[in-house]
Design a protein around this motif. Structure first.
Motif, short mmCIF file in Angstrom:
data_model
loop_
_atom_site.label_atom_id
_atom_site.label_comp_id
_atom_site.label_asym_id
_atom_site.label_seq_id
_atom_site.Cartn_x
_atom_site.Cartn_y
_atom_site.Cartn_z
N ARG A 137 0.84 -1.21 0.00
CA ARG A 137 0.00 0.00 0.00
C ARG A 137 0.86 1.25 0.00
O ARG A 137 0.60 2.21 -0.73
CB ARG A 137 -0.91 0.01 1.23
CG ARG A 137 -1.80 1.26 1.32
CD ARG A 137 -2.48 1.36 2.66
NE ARG A 137 -1.55 1.66 3.74
CZ ARG A 137 -1.13 2.90 4.02
NH1 ARG A 137 -1.51 3.92 3.28
NH2 ARG A 137 -0.30 3.10 5.03
N ARG A 138 1.93 1.23 0.79
CA ARG A 138 2.82 2.39 0.86
C ARG A 138 3.52 2.63 -0.47
O ARG A 138 3.65 3.77 -0.93
CB ARG A 138 3.84 2.20 1.98
CG ARG A 138 3.24 2.25 3.37
CD ARG A 138 4.26 1.89 4.44
NE ARG A 138 3.66 1.88 5.76
CZ ARG A 138 3.63 2.93 6.57
NH1 ARG A 138 4.16 4.07 6.18
NH2 ARG A 138 3.07 2.85 7.76
N THR A 141 1.06 4.07 -2.97
CA THR A 141 0.77 5.48 -2.66
C THR A 141 1.87 6.37 -3.21
O THR A 141 1.60 7.42 -3.81
CB THR A 141 0.65 5.68 -1.14
OG1 THR A 141 -0.47 4.93 -0.66
CG2 THR A 141 0.45 7.16 -0.79
N ARG A 142 3.12 5.97 -3.02
CA ARG A 142 4.22 6.79 -3.48
C ARG A 142 4.29 6.85 -5.01
O ARG A 142 4.58 7.90 -5.59
CB ARG A 142 5.53 6.26 -2.90
CG ARG A 142 5.66 6.59 -1.41
CD ARG A 142 6.74 5.80 -0.75
NE ARG A 142 8.02 5.98 -1.41
CZ ARG A 142 9.06 5.17 -1.25
NH1 ARG A 142 8.95 4.11 -0.46
NH2 ARG A 142 10.19 5.41 -1.87
N GLU A 144 1.75 6.55 -7.02
CA GLU A 144 0.62 7.39 -7.42
C GLU A 144 0.96 8.86 -7.23
O GLU A 144 0.62 9.71 -8.07
CB GLU A 144 -0.61 7.03 -6.58
CG GLU A 144 -1.87 7.81 -6.95
CD GLU A 144 -3.04 7.38 -6.10
OE1 GLU A 144 -3.41 8.13 -5.17
OE2 GLU A 144 -3.59 6.29 -6.36
N ASP A 145 1.64 9.18 -6.14
CA ASP A 145 2.04 10.56 -5.88
C ASP A 145 2.93 11.10 -6.99
O ASP A 145 2.79 12.26 -7.41
CB ASP A 145 2.80 10.65 -4.55
CG ASP A 145 1.88 10.50 -3.35
OD1 ASP A 145 0.65 10.55 -3.55
OD2 ASP A 145 2.39 10.35 -2.23
N SER A 157 3.81 14.09 1.28
CA SER A 157 3.19 12.78 1.36
C SER A 157 4.18 11.74 1.87
O SER A 157 3.85 10.88 2.70
CB SER A 157 2.66 12.37 -0.01
OG SER A 157 1.99 11.13 0.05
#
Length: 244
Positions: A137-138, A141-142, A144-145, A157
């Protein structure tokens, strides 16, 4: 290396070994082989097909991938952490490197030993799956950022994720990240060059979102940092700064 008693105590604090009894922890400790690493030493590469679990007793390790001559840091591993378990599942660390950033003491557990442990204690396998899901998940997220946010929002973020992982509340109620991260390291974690990260960090400082004390990052208000991390620009003026 830590004493036998200290190793057993530290192993008992590792999440994935939580289901084990003290006797089983002692047995596990006896199965580990010890390795000393010098600063800068790379001890896991994409060509390494052996599947192992690493326990970092002392020092700091960086896990990273390379693409088009650029590096993307997956994680900075601190002492007392187990890592490498992704190489023991279907989600292998393809294309990943593990590098000692300073003198390190690690222990290694073989795939066969871990598989036997998971068969004897299914809860250990369940703990590993939970850990993998959280780390995945982490990473998502990165990634996607990098696609959606400018450098400053991406840095904010990342700092949120670092706070969630290792943040320590200080006496004045601010939260600090106890690990020293250089702007170069942060850049490889957000997909930007060092100069762009320096500008972004300066902007966050000017806004009062972060503070730098004795080379460590402090966050006066985590909610403010989260709001800054959620900023998204459809047209990013610093698009050229993201690619070193």
């Amino acid at each position: 290396m830590p004493t036998s008693e200290e190793r057993i105590r530290l192993l008992s604090l590792v999440d994935i070994f939580d289901p084990l009894s003290e006797e089983e922890i002692e047995q596990l400790n006896g199965q580990l082989s010890d390795v000393h690493l010098e600063p800068g030493e790379i001890f896991y590469t994409p060509q390494d097909r052996s599947e192992r679990l690493f326990v970092l007793w002392k020092g700091q390790v960086r896990l990273y991938k390379t693409t088009d001559m650029r590096e993307f840091t997956l994680a900075m591993v601190e002492a007392g952490t187990v890592f490498g378990e992704m190489a023991l599942t279907a989600q292998q660390l393809q294309g990943a490197y593990a590098q000692a950033l300073e003198a390190c003491e690690i222990s290694v557990m073989r795939r066969a030993d871990l598989e036997r442990l998971m068969l004897e204690k299914p809860k250990v396998g369940l703990q590993i799956s939970h850990l993998l899901s959280e780390r995945l998940r982490r990473y998502e997220t990165r990634l996607e950022d990098i696609t959606l946010k400018d450098v400053t929002a991406r840095l904010a973020s990342l700092l949120v994720l670092l706070l969630e992982n290792e943040g320590v509340v200080t006496g004045n109620h601010s939260v600090k990240i106890p690990t020293h991260y250089t702007h170069q390291h942060l850049g490889t974690m957000v997909g930007a060059n060092r100069e762009a990260v320096t500008r972004a960090f300066g902007q966050l400082q000017d806004e009062g979102v972060v503070e730098l004390r004795r080379r460590l990052i402090y966050v006066p208000n985590v909610d403010t940092l989260r709001r800054r991390a959620d900023d998204v620009e459809e047209q990013r003026s610093d698009l050229g700064e993201q690619n070193p």
